[in-house]
Design an enzyme around this catalytic site. Sequence first.
Site, PDB file in Angstrom:
ATOM      1  CB  VAL A  44      -7.335   6.526   6.236  1.00  0.00           C
ATOM      2  CG1 VAL A  44      -7.165   8.037   6.123  1.00  0.00           C
ATOM      3  CG2 VAL A  44      -7.943   5.973   4.947  1.00  0.00           C
ATOM      4  CB  CYS A  45      -5.830   6.381  11.352  1.00  0.00           C
ATOM      5  SG  CYS A  45      -7.529   7.015  11.365  1.00  0.00           S
ATOM      6  CB  THR A  46      -1.703   3.351   9.260  1.00  0.00           C
ATOM      7  OG1 THR A  46      -2.400   2.449  10.120  1.00  0.00           O
ATOM      8  CG2 THR A  46      -0.245   2.928   9.159  1.00  0.00           C
ATOM      9  CG  LEU A  49      -1.557   8.111  13.798  1.00  0.00           C
ATOM     10  CD1 LEU A  49      -1.946   6.715  14.268  1.00  0.00           C
ATOM     11  CD2 LEU A  49      -1.448   9.040  14.987  1.00  0.00           C
TER      12      LEU A  49
END
Length: 220
Positions: A44-46, A49
């Site tokens: 999810v963070c990929t 960002l």
Amino acid sequence: MTLALNETAPDFEAQTTEGRVRFHDWMGDSWAVLFSHPKDFTPVCTTELGYMAKIKPDFDSRNVKVLGLSVDPVDKHSDWSKDIEETQGHAPNYPMIGDADFNVSKLYGMLPASTSGDPTKRTAADNQTVRNVFVVGPDKKIKLILVYPMTTGRNFDEVLRVIDSLQLTAKYKVSTPANWQRGDDVIIAGSVTDDDAKKIYPNGWKAPKPYLRIVPQPNA
């Protein structure tokens, strides 16, 4: 440590992908968004960002600096950045803190003060509380805190919308209604009397109720 709106954002010094920074000095007279991630190479963070990198010019145009954080050493961020660019089309174009000593995460109440050990041996689940967004004003006060669960990607268009509202309401004595977008009508702040409002808005306002005074956005 629990932070609240209008408290001074804790200052800190940390190593980032763009060198060592001291937060308040790095901000200068700008606004700032500090957004945190539980671990590198998380799915999810990929996406987050990459999307933040794509819309960073929108933050730049509002005099807002962006600072990321991950509870992993800085040297891991460069490999993750390659994955982000490959899968999302944009590599991070803002500094990323390597919070390997958990200092910033603890300062901002995202991890318990007792947290210690090797960050590389911690899982994303261990750090799942490190998924926050802090908007900080030029006065170094916290203006917004958002906390997201692991499975839900953050809405950075909403962060921009809130910043538009924060910047407008800091300059003019107005509030913004539900789902407000830049250019929409606004509400005269409750702290402004009708007599004072007549001086500011000589053309008057719409008032479906005495406490709900609607005017066009100033400086729209």
